[in-house]
Design an enzyme around this catalytic site. Sequence first.
Site, PDB file in Angstrom:
ATOM      1  N   TYR A  71     -10.819   6.248  11.747  1.00 59.43           N
ATOM      2  CA  TYR A  71     -11.754   5.134  11.624  1.00 59.43           C
ATOM      3  C   TYR A  71     -13.194   5.555  11.917  1.00 59.43           C
ATOM      4  O   TYR A  71     -14.028   4.729  12.255  1.00 59.43           O
ATOM      5  CB  TYR A  71     -11.349   4.001  12.574  1.00 59.43           C
ATOM      6  CG  TYR A  71      -9.959   3.486  12.323  1.00 59.43           C
ATOM      7  CD1 TYR A  71      -9.631   2.945  11.083  1.00 59.43           C
ATOM      8  CD2 TYR A  71      -8.981   3.523  13.309  1.00 59.43           C
ATOM      9  CE1 TYR A  71      -8.348   2.464  10.830  1.00 59.43           C
ATOM     10  CE2 TYR A  71      -7.705   3.048  13.060  1.00 59.43           C
ATOM     11  CZ  TYR A  71      -7.400   2.522  11.828  1.00 59.43           C
ATOM     12  OH  TYR A  71      -6.144   2.056  11.581  1.00 59.43           O
ATOM     13  N   THR A 116      -0.370  -0.407   4.053  1.00 57.94           N
ATOM     14  CA  THR A 116      -1.070  -1.433   4.833  1.00 57.94           C
ATOM     15  C   THR A 116      -1.824  -0.782   5.980  1.00 57.94           C
ATOM     16  O   THR A 116      -1.407   0.246   6.504  1.00 57.94           O
ATOM     17  CB  THR A 116      -0.064  -2.414   5.483  1.00 57.94           C
ATOM     18  OG1 THR A 116       0.916  -1.631   6.161  1.00 57.94           O
ATOM     19  CG2 THR A 116       0.596  -3.307   4.465  1.00 57.94           C
ATOM     20  N   ASP A 117      -2.907  -1.392   6.361  1.00 61.94           N
ATOM     21  CA  ASP A 117      -3.590  -0.945   7.570  1.00 61.94           C
ATOM     22  C   ASP A 117      -4.283  -2.135   8.235  1.00 61.94           C
ATOM     23  O   ASP A 117      -4.917  -2.943   7.550  1.00 61.94           O
ATOM     24  CB  ASP A 117      -4.620   0.143   7.254  1.00 61.94           C
ATOM     25  CG  ASP A 117      -5.142   0.792   8.519  1.00 61.94           C
ATOM     26  OD1 ASP A 117      -4.313   1.303   9.302  1.00 61.94           O
ATOM     27  OD2 ASP A 117      -6.368   0.771   8.759  1.00 61.94           O
ATOM     28  N   THR A 118      -4.129  -2.252   9.553  1.00 61.73           N
ATOM     29  CA  THR A 118      -4.707  -3.376  10.290  1.00 61.73           C
ATOM     30  C   THR A 118      -5.643  -2.859  11.372  1.00 61.73           C
ATOM     31  O   THR A 118      -5.292  -1.939  12.106  1.00 61.73           O
ATOM     32  CB  THR A 118      -3.593  -4.225  10.943  1.00 61.73           C
ATOM     33  OG1 THR A 118      -2.730  -4.721   9.917  1.00 61.73           O
ATOM     34  CG2 THR A 118      -4.168  -5.409  11.708  1.00 61.73           C
ATOM     35  N   GLY A 162      -5.749  -4.332   5.274  1.00 60.51           N
ATOM     36  CA  GLY A 162      -5.867  -3.894   3.889  1.00 60.51           C
ATOM     37  C   GLY A 162      -4.481  -3.646   3.324  1.00 60.51           C
ATOM     38  O   GLY A 162      -3.593  -3.181   4.046  1.00 60.51           O
TER      39      GLY A 162
END
Lengths: 206, 206
Positions: free
Chosen positions: A36, A69-71, A106
């Site tokens: 990130y 997916t990514d949170t 996402g």
Amino acid sequence: MDPVFILASESPRRKMLLEKLGIPFRVVPSNIHEDYSDNKTPEETVQFISYEKAKFVAENYPKNIVIGTDTIVVLRDEILGKPKDSHDAIKMLTKLSGRSHTVYTGVSIVRKDPQAFQKFYEKTEVTFFPLSKDTVEFYVNNHHSLDKAGAYGIQDWSACFVESIQGCYYNVVGFPLARFFHIINTDNFRKTFGNYNWLGKEEQSP
Amino acid sequence: MDPVFILASESPRRKMLLEKLGIPFRVVPSNIHEDYSDNKTPEETVQFISYEKAKFVAENYPKNIVIGTDTIVVLRDEILGKPKDSHDAIKMLTKLSGRSHTVYTGVSIVRKDPQAFQKFYEKTEVTFFPLSKDTVEFYVNNHHSLDKAGAYGIQDWSACFVESIQGCYYNVVGFPLARFFHIINTDNFRKTFGNYNWLGKEEQSP
């Protein structure tokens, strides 16, 4: 026959949510490092990482439709990932206390052969009640906060932290179920990925 | 020792939510007819009926703290109760499709002896995606919609109907968990009902 969908995530919460839809799928975790650190917006970040995750799995399952997916949890401009330890979890929750933060997920849907791709994101604002020190410590000592972005899981005991949300609840759990269902039922998705009947059985192979 | 709290509701969803808090309680259903016909506002209605439910049970359990609850779904000015049959459920969901409605839950906390009383309500706005006829019929034919106000349960398959909510998610499930936890931890509540430590053990009897 093997299910067409693959969920590229080990999260038991995401698996449980996708199971709720009743669409057959299997789980194949992807081995992507969640970085990130660069200069993307939260929206770009979660879509980019979800795409990397889906692509990684699609390499080995080229005929399947892979869901990556990514949170992330964002407080002001800071991305809160998973806490390093209990001390870090207490620090994160103390920061979130009495404030609003935003949860971004996402989702990338990828098939290698024939090639098809769609991505989207969902964002939800979450407002916490002011939390006492006792409450935060009780939660961290008695529940699993270390494996969760932002150090809480809205579906567990920390449900009582949440004064209100604005947006999709399941997005905060880790998968924007309703938007996903809506998107796979659009004409555009059917044109791209093939004409399935998502209410149970396949109508026609892509 | 018997738990101090009594939940005056048979709803398995409310029982599950209160269990999430970890506070010991037992269930004693109350036998009150839910009459939504008079001229009260939604806020007044759910608080009034939740109070009637709690009072009914408190008569037989005067020393306990009884929690009464009532949830209604309001679309514009119309209260949607539980559907009469599948046909009615399909009609309700078709009305809710592509629109926002509001879910109200009233909570009354009542002890007869020594007398103590507190009530509150929570409201949540829920926005549905536009639903196809197939989706609505699939849901009504394959899930339990008849025992739920508004003909849907946000925690089941109909999760995929919900584009967004504004407010408390658990309020829509049937019990405003976070507000309840917040209220029983206020000084005012402690003064009225006695000084409990709600994080597990009783500090001092009332």
